[in-house]
Design an enzyme around this catalytic site. Structure first.
Site, PDB file in Angstrom:
ATOM      1  N   ASP A  57     -48.953 -11.224  33.488  1.00  0.00           N
ATOM      2  CA  ASP A  57     -47.728 -11.609  34.184  1.00  0.00           C
ATOM      3  C   ASP A  57     -46.506 -10.962  33.546  1.00  0.00           C
ATOM      4  O   ASP A  57     -46.064 -11.370  32.476  1.00  0.00           O
ATOM      5  CB  ASP A  57     -47.583 -13.130  34.154  1.00  0.00           C
ATOM      6  CG  ASP A  57     -46.389 -13.622  34.954  1.00  0.00           C
ATOM      7  OD1 ASP A  57     -45.827 -12.816  35.722  1.00  0.00           O
ATOM      8  OD2 ASP A  57     -46.027 -14.802  34.826  1.00  0.00           O
ATOM      9  N   ASP A  73     -43.202  -7.719  39.368  1.00  0.00           N
ATOM     10  CA  ASP A  73     -43.852  -8.914  38.845  1.00  0.00           C
ATOM     11  C   ASP A  73     -45.358  -8.875  39.086  1.00  0.00           C
ATOM     12  O   ASP A  73     -45.825  -9.127  40.195  1.00  0.00           O
ATOM     13  CB  ASP A  73     -43.235 -10.146  39.521  1.00  0.00           C
ATOM     14  CG  ASP A  73     -43.915 -11.450  39.134  1.00  0.00           C
ATOM     15  OD1 ASP A  73     -44.573 -11.480  38.076  1.00  0.00           O
ATOM     16  OD2 ASP A  73     -43.785 -12.424  39.884  1.00  0.00           O
TER      17      ASP A  73
END
Length: 457
Positions: free
Chosen positions: A80, A281
């Site tokens: 992440d 992201d």
């Protein structure tokens, strides 16, 4: 027990960020840092490379396997770049955990005090002074898909094999999460936790850089065919030429990889949508545009499909917008001719191109669905997120040394000098299409407190 001094964890109100507890390092913190002096004085400057497993659909996330502890224990962590705290499910005991106890991390009197630099140095306005400098550093983090984790910061060995052949065992700080909540419509992911690769000081890449193990550069390359790809921390895999670079936004300071404004193009033609900021992201399965950009793209796609074989279908609930053909589709290549490339033009000529295979999904029902979603509808306000679907077939480079982000088309099936057998396979688990891995402090009108409760260790 994680905290031998107290049975009860005193949680402060949830703010979707770490609870900042104190500003000055204790003597214990200073002493614990002495063990890292040799690393700091001997800068290796190599890289560590991990095989990546997973896919956008049907699994919905990508993960790596990481050893933690001595003796080492293997954990599968969701990669992440939208958040900076790494955390693992923690046997303290654990509430809301998906892993059995023998697969959770077991703390061993290794919690960090609230006076630790990484507890106190997060530069947040919600800082609260320590009642006692030796109290454990508690954290509470929430994500913008309403998932959250509560726990304590701990430090342990991370055995790493570097690309130059050396092995190192740096002590890194991460979260021992003993209360996980995932109130959204999808089941929680079967992974053991999150590998935080954001721009903050507590991210694994920032810590490795501060110890001199690697440069603070992150590279990931996700395969188009569901084979996973690879992740690298360090700059050895960065090509010397051919990379398209754009600057990261520095104002206001952000822990996310947010770029400056871009113009949205469709089939290389202007859409009229300009001045759009994007966050890159890897914690998001799909790409999210704000209402204006989303409507512009959807209208242009539907205009192109008029009179073509593809027809709208409401029968497939995989994604909001889907089409069906006369026969069940097997590959995006079957319908690629009906769709155009979408591009983001930064500054002058820097373009991030999203071809049809990087924004379309072929579902299990044999339909084709749009993998670009309306972020405004689900609370992302005016934020625009480039997610995993649009990273496929591209080497993405997050260069924190020079505050820039880059990309170059690549064959992500080939793992550079990595044993592919280290990857593992979770493909038979229930799909978990992550909405977005961004830490929730970006957005207003959200509240993690309704998902968490005070608890005992």
């Amino acid at each position: 027990m994680m905290n031998p001094k107290s049975q009860t964890l005193n949680l402060f109100p949830a703010v979707f960020v770490f609870l900042l507890l104190c500003a000055q390092p204790s003597q214990a913190t200073k002493d614990s840092s002495k063990g890292q002096v040799k690393l700091q004085n001997h800068r290796v400057g190599s890289s560590v490379i991990f095989p990546v497993s997973g896919n956008v659909y049907p699994l919905g996330y990508y993960y790596v396997l990481l050893n933690i502890g001595n003796p080492p224990k293997l954990f599968d962590l969701d990669i992440d770049t939208g958040s900076d705290l790494t955390w693992v499910q923690c046997d303290a005991p654990c509430n809301g955990c998906t892993k059995p106890r023998d697969s959770q991390y077991k703390p061993n009197h290794n919690t960090l005090p609230c006076s630790h630099l990484l507890c106190s140095g997060l530069d947040l306005p919600q800082s609260k002074p320590c009642d006692d400098p030796e109290d454990q550093c508690d954290y509470e983090i929430g994500y913008s898909d309403h998932a959250s984790s509560v726990g304590a910061l701990v430090s342990d060995e991370f055995p790493l094999r570097l690309e130059n052949g050396s092995t190192m065992h740096p002590h890194l700080t991460f979260g021992c999460g003993y209360d996980q909540q995932s109130p959204g419509p999808h089941p929680p992911p079967p992974t053991a936790g999150i590998l935080g690769l954001g721009r903050g000081k507590v991210s694994i890449s920032s810590q490795l850089s501060s110890l001199g193990v690697t440069k603070n550069v992150i590279v990931h390359c996700l395969s188009h065919n569901g084979k996973g790809g690879f992740l690298s921390i360090g700059d050895e895999l960065v090509p010397s030429s051919g990379v398209t670079w754009t600057s990261l936004s520095l104002k206001p300071p952000s822990k996310n990889y947010k770029t400056g404004p871009a113009e949205l193009l469709f089939d290389e033609k202007a859409t009229g949508v300009k001045g759009v900021n994007f966050v890159f992201d890897s914690g998001s399965s799909y790409t999210y545009f704000n209402a204006e950009a989303y409507r512009a793209v959807l209208d242009l796609v539907r205009k192109d499909l008029k009179g073509k074989a593809l027809k709208d279908t409401k029968e497939d609930k995989s994604l909001p917008v889907c089409w069906k053909d006369k026969r069940a589709l097997k590959s995006v290549h079957d319908v690629k001719k009906y769709f155009k490339t979408i591009s983001l033009r930064f500054g002058g000529s820097q373009k991030f191109q999203i071809p049809p295979e990087s924004y379309l999904i072929i579902t299990e029902k044999g339909n084709v669905c749009l993998g670009i979603l309306n972020g405004t509808e689900i609370g992302l306000e005016n934020y625009n997120i480039i997610g995993d679907i649009s990273f496929q077939g591209i080497m993405m480079i997050y260069d924190n040394e020079k505050q820039r982000i880059g990309w170059i088309p690549s064959d992500c099936d080939k793992l550079p000098n990595v044993d592919q057998d280290n990857g593992g396979d979770l493909s038979e688990e229930e799909a978990y299409p992550r909405g977005f891995g961004l830490i929730g402090e970006l957005f207003t009108g959200t509240d993690a407190s309704k998902n968490t409760k005070d608890g005992e260790l």
